[in-house]
Write an enzyme that holds these catalytic residues in place. Structure first.
Site, PDB file in Angstrom:
ATOM      1  N   ASN A  49       5.616  -0.357  -3.627  1.00 24.43           N
ATOM      2  CA  ASN A  49       6.676   0.486  -4.185  1.00 24.43           C
ATOM      3  C   ASN A  49       7.415  -0.264  -5.288  1.00 24.43           C
ATOM      4  OD1 ASN A  49       7.642  -1.069  -1.942  1.00 24.43           O
ATOM      5  ND2 ASN A  49       9.429   0.245  -1.706  1.00 24.43           N
ATOM      6  N   GLU A  51      10.907   0.161  -7.306  1.00 24.55           N
ATOM      7  CA  GLU A  51      12.172   0.909  -7.364  1.00 24.55           C
ATOM      8  C   GLU A  51      12.824   0.780  -8.737  1.00 24.55           C
ATOM      9  OE1 GLU A  51      14.442  -0.181  -3.867  1.00 24.55           O
ATOM     10  OE2 GLU A  51      13.090   1.047  -2.626  1.00 24.55           O
ATOM     11  N   CYS A  60       6.477   5.257  -5.089  1.00 22.01           N
ATOM     12  CA  CYS A  60       5.974   4.804  -3.786  1.00 22.01           C
ATOM     13  C   CYS A  60       4.700   3.970  -3.954  1.00 22.01           C
ATOM     14  CB  CYS A  60       5.623   5.995  -2.910  1.00 22.01           C
ATOM     15  SG  CYS A  60       7.025   6.952  -2.350  1.00 22.01           S
ATOM     16  N   GLU A  62       1.903   4.235  -2.343  1.00 15.98           N
ATOM     17  CA  GLU A  62       0.681   5.045  -2.318  1.00 15.98           C
ATOM     18  C   GLU A  62       0.361   5.584  -3.710  1.00 15.98           C
ATOM     19  OE1 GLU A  62       3.325   5.188  -0.387  1.00 15.98           O
ATOM     20  OE2 GLU A  62       2.887   5.967   1.607  1.00 15.98           O
ATOM     21  N   CYS A  98       5.057   9.912   2.137  1.00 14.70           N
ATOM     22  CA  CYS A  98       6.029  10.982   1.865  1.00 14.70           C
ATOM     23  C   CYS A  98       5.283  12.224   1.370  1.00 14.70           C
ATOM     24  CB  CYS A  98       7.075  10.512   0.854  1.00 14.70           C
ATOM     25  SG  CYS A  98       6.498  10.552  -0.863  1.00 14.70           S
ATOM     26  N   CYS A 101       3.592  11.925  -2.082  1.00 17.97           N
ATOM     27  CA  CYS A 101       2.342  11.137  -2.063  1.00 17.97           C
ATOM     28  C   CYS A 101       1.208  11.908  -1.394  1.00 17.97           C
ATOM     29  CB  CYS A 101       2.567   9.800  -1.374  1.00 17.97           C
ATOM     30  SG  CYS A 101       3.586   8.686  -2.365  1.00 17.97           S
TER      31      CYS A 101
HETATM   32  N1  THU Z   1       8.225   4.461   0.130  1.00 17.69           N
HETATM   33  C1  THU Z   1       6.908   4.220  -0.137  1.00 17.69           C
HETATM   34  O1  THU Z   1       6.561   3.430  -1.029  1.00 17.69           O
HETATM   35  N2  THU Z   1       5.980   4.867   0.611  1.00 17.69           N
HETATM   36  C2  THU Z   1       6.253   5.643   1.689  1.00 17.69           C
HETATM   37  O2  THU Z   1       5.344   6.146   2.341  1.00 17.69           O
HETATM   38  C3  THU Z   1       7.662   5.878   2.081  1.00 17.69           C
HETATM   39  C4  THU Z   1       8.684   5.400   1.118  1.00 17.69           C
HETATM   40  C5  THU Z   1       9.235   3.698  -0.639  1.00 17.69           C
HETATM   41  C6  THU Z   1      10.025   4.468  -1.643  1.00 17.69           C
HETATM   42  C7  THU Z   1      11.269   3.611  -1.759  1.00 17.69           C
HETATM   43  O3  THU Z   1      11.018   2.533  -2.646  1.00 17.69           O
HETATM   44  C8  THU Z   1      11.446   3.018  -0.361  1.00 17.69           C
HETATM   45  O4  THU Z   1      10.183   3.140   0.263  1.00 17.69           O
HETATM   46  C9  THU Z   1      12.506   3.707   0.489  1.00 17.69           C
HETATM   47  O5  THU Z   1      12.285   5.070   0.525  1.00 17.69           O
END
Ligand code: THU
Length: 144
Positions: A49, A51, A60, A62, A98, A101
């Site tokens: 991920n 941010e 994310c 994925e 999520c 994704c």
């Molecule tokens: N996140 C992912 O990378 N994948 C997931 O399946 C769930 C959430 C990340 C997004 C964000 O950077 C952090 O987790 C909190 O939501």
């Protein structure tokens, strides 16, 4: 590759996802996620991920993996492993992708065959098909 994936394959994918998790850029949530996508020609493409100070711009793990894969000319996939948890803590939960994704994966895979491996460790994971996680989905064939 067709059909079943053995547990050795799951373990290698989870190992790659764990390594990718180390690269996560998550200064806001401190929730670090790693993903590893298995291509039909047996390559592993990872993502973490990423941010952003403008929160909606976060990406994310994925989607990082799948967008990387497409950029590398890979567009046929068998499975994805996901492992996640708070920075500096043990991995406590299985993390499932999520909704966004799930839909992005849906574009490129056969939902009934594609496996989502939600891992706490190399030996502790759950597996679901994309169909189970995103039933009655909308995909490219709906626009044909
Ligand atoms: N996140 C992912 O990378 N994948 C997931 O399946 C769930 C959430 C990340 C997004 C964000 O950077 C952090 O987790 C909190 O939501």
């Amino acid at each position: 590759m067709n059909g079943t994936l053995d547990s050795g394959k799951y373990k290698s994918l989870i190992c790659a996802a764990l390594e990718a998790r180390e690269k996560a850029y998550a200064p806001y949530s401190k929730f670090k996620v790693g993903a590893a996508l298995l291509t039909s020609d047996e390559n592993i493409i990872t993502g973490c991920n990423v941010e952003n100070a403008s929160y909606p711009a976060c990406n994310c793990a994925e989607r990082t993996a799948i967008f990387k894969a497409i950029t590398m000319d890979k567009n046929s996939f068998e499975a994805i492993a996901i492992i996640a948890g708070k920075e500096n803590q043990d991995i406590k939960d299985y993390t499932s992708p999520c909704g966004v994704c799930r839909q992005v994966l849906r574009e490129f895979v056969n939902p009934e065959k594609f496996k989502v491996i939600m891992a706490k460790s190399q030996d502790d994971y759950k597996v679901a098909t994309l169909e189970e996680l995103l039933p009655l989905s909308f995909g490219p064939e709906n626009l044909a």
